[in-house]
Write a protein that holds these residues in place. Structure first.
Motif, PDB file in Angstrom:
ATOM      1  N   VAL A  83     -20.419   6.582 -14.526  1.00  0.00           N
ATOM      2  CA  VAL A  83     -21.188   6.462 -13.286  1.00  0.00           C
ATOM      3  C   VAL A  83     -20.307   5.984 -12.137  1.00  0.00           C
ATOM      4  CG1 VAL A  83     -23.130   5.248 -12.173  1.00  0.00           C
ATOM      5  CG2 VAL A  83     -23.336   6.039 -14.546  1.00  0.00           C
ATOM      6  N   THR A 119     -18.937   8.211  -9.156  1.00  0.00           N
ATOM      7  CA  THR A 119     -18.494   9.547  -9.525  1.00  0.00           C
ATOM      8  C   THR A 119     -19.510  10.552  -8.979  1.00  0.00           C
ATOM      9  OG1 THR A 119     -19.731   9.552 -11.592  1.00  0.00           O
ATOM     10  CG2 THR A 119     -17.504   8.618 -11.657  1.00  0.00           C
ATOM     11  N   TRP A 128     -21.383  12.474 -10.641  1.00  0.00           N
ATOM     12  CA  TRP A 128     -22.579  12.315 -11.469  1.00  0.00           C
ATOM     13  C   TRP A 128     -23.327  11.047 -11.079  1.00  0.00           C
ATOM     14  CZ3 TRP A 128     -23.249   9.394 -16.447  1.00  0.00           C
ATOM     15  CH2 TRP A 128     -24.458   9.727 -17.091  1.00  0.00           C
ATOM     16  N   GLU A 164     -25.531  11.290  -8.052  1.00  0.00           N
ATOM     17  CA  GLU A 164     -26.807  11.975  -8.230  1.00  0.00           C
ATOM     18  C   GLU A 164     -27.960  10.987  -8.444  1.00  0.00           C
ATOM     19  OE1 GLU A 164     -26.462  14.914 -11.298  1.00  0.00           O
ATOM     20  OE2 GLU A 164     -24.815  15.950 -10.295  1.00  0.00           O
TER      21      GLU A 164
END
Length: 218
Positions: free
Chosen positions: A64, A81, A83, A86
């Motif tokens: 993360v 990151t 991801w 998101e």
């Protein structure tokens, strides 16, 4: 991670990663901007330094958070990151869901104006169809934020040096109430100070009526 729900469920597995105390607030800080460890500590009142280190390590292991080398000097920065970034969408959903919990005001809770960089886009999401483009400064507790309203959406950030059509000064609870639609500008006579083009402010907080002449006295 220290423990798992042990359930083959997307929610359970997501909570295995970000469900521990402080994890989502760390993500909130990094949604504002990448930060040094000390900046994260300052932005998370009440977190113990060893606990913050543990949580950052867990989030980094999970993919993360990542560590980056700052451009100036040999300084480690923490960042989300792709991801991890998101998580903005579910965090914004939780912010919108929290509106009834925020109506009682801050009480004795800590507040930092930078948190509005994450909160305001969530609350202004349903007001994304502004009829005119405008760039408005929001001044809370001596810190200035920038909201850009366009027909395609709203963008909230720290100031980037562009010219502002107006600057709004108000308490955080008033700004949040306006963004959530609980208050209108006409409800806040004497509580909001507007310097500049009032119609630009209405393009942010009341985009469908932004072409109307404002009635707020300054």
């Amino acid at each position: 991670m220290s423990r798992s729900y042990g359930q083959h469920c997307g929610l359970a597995r997501a909570l295995d990663v970000v469900g521990d105390r402080w994890n989502l607030l760390i993500v909130r800080q990094l949604l504002v901007a990448p930060a040094r460890y000390r900046e994260l500590l300052d932005g998370l009142p009440g977190v113990a330094t060893n606990l913050l280190a543990d949580r950052l390590r867990d989030l980094e292991t999970a993919g993360v958070v990542e560590r980056l080398l700052a451009e100036e000097g040999n300084v480690i920065m923490y960042a989300l990151t792709p991801w991890g970034a998101e998580l903005r969408e579910p965090i914004e959903g939780l912010i919108r869901w929290s509106t009834p919990l925020m109506t009682r005001g801050p009480g004795g809770d800590h507040f930092r104006a930078e948190w509005l960089v994450v909160a305001l886009p969530a609350l202004l999401r349903d007001k994304s169809a502004a009829r005119r483009s405008s760039t408005v400064g929001i001044a809370v507790d001596g810190q200035l934020l920038q909201v850009q309203a366009t027909p395609s959406g709203m963008e909230v950030s720290l100031p980037d040096g562009r010219d502002l059509d107006a600057v709004v000064r108000a308490d955080a609870s008033i700004v949040l109430g306006l963004a959530a639609g609980v208050l209108t500008l006409d409800d806040t006579l004497g509580l909001v100070d507007i310097e500049g083009d009032e119609a630009a402010v209405r393009a942010v907080f009341n985009p469908r009526g932004a072409n109307a002449e404002g009635s707020l006295r300054r």
